[in-house]
Motif scaffolding. Structure first.
Motif, PDB file in Angstrom:
ATOM      1  N   LYS A  10       0.859  -1.181   0.000  1.00  0.00           N
ATOM      2  CA  LYS A  10       0.000   0.000   0.000  1.00  0.00           C
ATOM      3  C   LYS A  10       0.893   1.227   0.000  1.00  0.00           C
ATOM      4  O   LYS A  10       2.040   1.162   0.442  1.00  0.00           O
ATOM      5  N   PRO A  11       0.410   2.366  -0.473  1.00  0.00           N
ATOM      6  CA  PRO A  11       1.239   3.574  -0.518  1.00  0.00           C
ATOM      7  C   PRO A  11       1.251   4.296   0.830  1.00  0.00           C
ATOM      8  O   PRO A  11       0.253   4.312   1.555  1.00  0.00           O
ATOM      9  N   CYS A  12       2.368   4.888   1.148  1.00  0.00           N
ATOM     10  CA  CYS A  12       2.504   5.691   2.370  1.00  0.00           C
ATOM     11  C   CYS A  12       1.729   6.992   2.190  1.00  0.00           C
ATOM     12  O   CYS A  12       1.788   7.619   1.121  1.00  0.00           O
ATOM     13  N   LEU A  13       1.006   7.427   3.206  1.00  0.00           N
ATOM     14  CA  LEU A  13       0.231   8.659   3.106  1.00  0.00           C
ATOM     15  C   LEU A  13       1.107   9.906   3.053  1.00  0.00           C
ATOM     16  O   LEU A  13       0.689  10.930   2.538  1.00  0.00           O
ATOM     17  N   HIS A  14       2.313   9.828   3.566  1.00  0.00           N
ATOM     18  CA  HIS A  14       3.185  10.997   3.588  1.00  0.00           C
ATOM     19  C   HIS A  14       4.052  11.093   2.336  1.00  0.00           C
ATOM     20  O   HIS A  14       4.001  12.086   1.625  1.00  0.00           O
ATOM     21  N   CYS A  15       4.829  10.062   2.046  1.00  0.00           N
ATOM     22  CA  CYS A  15       5.788  10.134   0.939  1.00  0.00           C
ATOM     23  C   CYS A  15       5.258   9.516  -0.354  1.00  0.00           C
ATOM     24  O   CYS A  15       5.801   9.778  -1.423  1.00  0.00           O
ATOM     25  N   GLY A  16       4.216   8.699  -0.263  1.00  0.00           N
ATOM     26  CA  GLY A  16       3.629   8.100  -1.449  1.00  0.00           C
ATOM     27  C   GLY A  16       4.324   6.849  -1.951  1.00  0.00           C
ATOM     28  O   GLY A  16       3.850   6.211  -2.885  1.00  0.00           O
ATOM     29  N   CYS A  35       4.958   4.297   5.980  1.00  0.00           N
ATOM     30  CA  CYS A  35       6.006   3.300   5.743  1.00  0.00           C
ATOM     31  C   CYS A  35       7.052   3.296   6.845  1.00  0.00           C
ATOM     32  O   CYS A  35       7.748   2.309   7.021  1.00  0.00           O
ATOM     33  N   SER A  36       7.159   4.388   7.595  1.00  0.00           N
ATOM     34  CA  SER A  36       8.192   4.465   8.626  1.00  0.00           C
ATOM     35  C   SER A  36       7.759   5.412   9.741  1.00  0.00           C
ATOM     36  O   SER A  36       6.815   6.195   9.592  1.00  0.00           O
ATOM     37  N   GLU A  37       8.480   5.346  10.828  1.00  0.00           N
ATOM     38  CA  GLU A  37       8.232   6.250  11.960  1.00  0.00           C
ATOM     39  C   GLU A  37       8.502   7.699  11.543  1.00  0.00           C
ATOM     40  O   GLU A  37       7.806   8.611  11.943  1.00  0.00           O
ATOM     41  N   ARG A  38       9.502   7.893  10.718  1.00  0.00           N
ATOM     42  CA  ARG A  38       9.850   9.238  10.238  1.00  0.00           C
ATOM     43  C   ARG A  38       8.685   9.858   9.455  1.00  0.00           C
ATOM     44  O   ARG A  38       8.341  11.020   9.664  1.00  0.00           O
ATOM     45  N   CYS A  39       8.092   9.101   8.537  1.00  0.00           N
ATOM     46  CA  CYS A  39       6.945   9.603   7.778  1.00  0.00           C
ATOM     47  C   CYS A  39       5.767   9.914   8.693  1.00  0.00           C
ATOM     48  O   CYS A  39       5.065  10.897   8.488  1.00  0.00           O
ATOM     49  N   ARG A  40       5.550   9.076   9.687  1.00  0.00           N
ATOM     50  CA  ARG A  40       4.444   9.320  10.621  1.00  0.00           C
ATOM     51  C   ARG A  40       4.644  10.633  11.366  1.00  0.00           C
ATOM     52  O   ARG A  40       3.739  11.454  11.474  1.00  0.00           O
ATOM     53  N   ARG A  41       5.874  10.864  11.875  1.00  0.00           N
ATOM     54  CA  ARG A  41       6.172  12.105  12.601  1.00  0.00           C
ATOM     55  C   ARG A  41       6.065  13.328  11.697  1.00  0.00           C
ATOM     56  O   ARG A  41       5.473  14.337  12.080  1.00  0.00           O
ATOM     57  N   GLU A  42       6.646  13.257  10.506  1.00  0.00           N
ATOM     58  CA  GLU A  42       6.635  14.401   9.595  1.00  0.00           C
ATOM     59  C   GLU A  42       5.224  14.736   9.130  1.00  0.00           C
ATOM     60  O   GLU A  42       4.891  15.899   8.960  1.00  0.00           O
ATOM     61  N   HIS A  43       4.395  13.717   8.927  1.00  0.00           N
ATOM     62  CA  HIS A  43       3.017  13.964   8.500  1.00  0.00           C
ATOM     63  C   HIS A  43       2.252  14.730   9.580  1.00  0.00           C
ATOM     64  O   HIS A  43       1.482  15.633   9.275  1.00  0.00           O
ATOM     65  N   LYS A  44       2.492  14.381  10.850  1.00  0.00           N
ATOM     66  CA  LYS A  44       1.835  15.088  11.940  1.00  0.00           C
ATOM     67  C   LYS A  44       2.285  16.545  11.999  1.00  0.00           C
ATOM     68  O   LYS A  44       1.493  17.439  12.252  1.00  0.00           O
TER      69      LYS A  44
END
Length: 51
Positions: A10-16, A35-44
């Motif tokens: 599935k695609p990551c909501l932040h980086c795609g 896809c990662s903890e980094r994407c989760r934090r940056e999206h927030k």
């Protein structure tokens, strides 16, 4: 050598970028969005800055 069977992606909501299923996500795969903890934090942070 052990070959993995087809794993869902599935695609990551932040980086795609697409990411594949992992064993640790077995029970919560429908809830995994990043896809990662980094994407989760940056999206927030992006969501908070846009508000």
């Amino acid at each position: 050598m052990h070959k993995k069977p087809y794993l869902p992606e599935k695609p990551c909501l932040h980086c795609g970028r697409p990411f594949t299923w992992r064993k640790k996500w077995e029970r919560v795969w429908d809830e995994v969005k990043y896809c990662s903890e980094r994407c989760r934090r940056e999206h927030k942070q992006v969501a908070r800055a846009a508000s």
